[in-house]
Motif scaffolding. Sequence first.
Motif, PDB file in Angstrom:
ATOM      1  N   UNK A 118      -2.661  17.588  13.835  1.00  0.00           N
ATOM      2  CA  UNK A 118      -1.691  18.022  12.822  1.00  0.00           C
ATOM      3  C   UNK A 118      -0.391  17.230  12.934  1.00  0.00           C
ATOM      4  N   UNK A 119       0.052  17.021  14.159  1.00  0.00           N
ATOM      5  CA  UNK A 119       1.287  16.261  14.380  1.00  0.00           C
ATOM      6  C   UNK A 119       1.095  14.797  14.000  1.00  0.00           C
ATOM      7  N   UNK A 120      -0.040  14.235  14.345  1.00  0.00           N
ATOM      8  CA  UNK A 120      -0.331  12.845  13.960  1.00  0.00           C
ATOM      9  C   UNK A 120      -0.361  12.710  12.437  1.00  0.00           C
ATOM     10  N   UNK A 121      -0.973  13.679  11.779  1.00  0.00           N
ATOM     11  CA  UNK A 121      -1.056  13.634  10.317  1.00  0.00           C
ATOM     12  C   UNK A 121       0.333  13.739   9.681  1.00  0.00           C
ATOM     13  N   UNK A 122       1.222  14.525  10.267  1.00  0.00           N
ATOM     14  CA  UNK A 122       2.589  14.632   9.745  1.00  0.00           C
ATOM     15  C   UNK A 122       3.322  13.291   9.864  1.00  0.00           C
ATOM     16  N   UNK A 123       3.076  12.558  10.952  1.00  0.00           N
ATOM     17  CA  UNK A 123       3.663  11.214  11.108  1.00  0.00           C
ATOM     18  C   UNK A 123       3.099  10.284  10.036  1.00  0.00           C
ATOM     19  N   UNK A 124       1.793  10.318   9.867  1.00  0.00           N
ATOM     20  CA  UNK A 124       1.163   9.467   8.849  1.00  0.00           C
ATOM     21  C   UNK A 124       1.687   9.791   7.454  1.00  0.00           C
ATOM     22  N   UNK A 125       1.881  11.064   7.184  1.00  0.00           N
ATOM     23  CA  UNK A 125       2.378  11.504   5.873  1.00  0.00           C
ATOM     24  C   UNK A 125       3.789  10.960   5.621  1.00  0.00           C
ATOM     25  N   UNK A 126       4.658  11.062   6.616  1.00  0.00           N
ATOM     26  CA  UNK A 126       6.018  10.556   6.463  1.00  0.00           C
ATOM     27  C   UNK A 126       5.998   9.047   6.221  1.00  0.00           C
ATOM     28  N   UNK A 127       5.210   8.334   7.022  1.00  0.00           N
ATOM     29  CA  UNK A 127       5.089   6.881   6.849  1.00  0.00           C
ATOM     30  C   UNK A 127       4.536   6.543   5.471  1.00  0.00           C
ATOM     31  N   UNK A 128       3.478   7.226   5.060  1.00  0.00           N
ATOM     32  CA  UNK A 128       2.842   6.928   3.773  1.00  0.00           C
ATOM     33  C   UNK A 128       3.818   7.109   2.611  1.00  0.00           C
ATOM     34  N   UNK A 129       4.630   8.144   2.665  1.00  0.00           N
ATOM     35  CA  UNK A 129       5.606   8.363   1.596  1.00  0.00           C
ATOM     36  C   UNK A 129       6.607   7.226   1.494  1.00  0.00           C
ATOM     37  N   UNK A 130       7.064   6.749   2.641  1.00  0.00           N
ATOM     38  CA  UNK A 130       8.020   5.643   2.624  1.00  0.00           C
ATOM     39  C   UNK A 130       7.359   4.347   2.180  1.00  0.00           C
TER      40      UNK A 130
END
Length: 189
Positions: A118-130
Amino acid sequence: MSTTTLQADISTRDHILKVARELMQTRSYLGFSFQDIAERVGIRKASLYHHFPSKESLGVAVLNEAAGQFQDWAATRTGTPESQLRSYFRMLRNALGAGRRVCPAGSVVPGWDCMNEDLREAVRHLRAGQVRWLTAVLRQMPKVASPDSTAAHVFALGQGALLAARATGQAQDFDEAVAPAYALLGLPE
């Protein structure tokens, strides 16, 4: 639940998120405990579990909040693609606090192998948005041959520049690290 209790819960939750983000950005995700947060917020450690069942869930909430803040920021960008890219670098430098802090997502990556999914996915989500926003901006620049890979490069450069500036405590090290991108992308000062 009364309105007063609800407001107190929201206020405490927001305070916890604020403290957690500050600790993530200055100490790293692995560099603080629930006890550190409890002491700074002024509550018992056990009370944190009322708001967040685990440190990972707190980290996810911080990263999701950061992703939402980025989306809100991005939605207000106007002007030329060049001015939007300059604004992105200024946001990283000034809003995230180059020399004093790192990106909340960047604070998690050093402990990647011991993080839950879940934490890894939150990092990926933040990166993907940027990266998605950067790609859209770069597509407006005809001289950029590969907007997708350039967006990934700009994101990584910004993260690396924040880390370099944090290591020295000097915001000017952020400026020096991103200066070549200004030149390559034609971003006049």
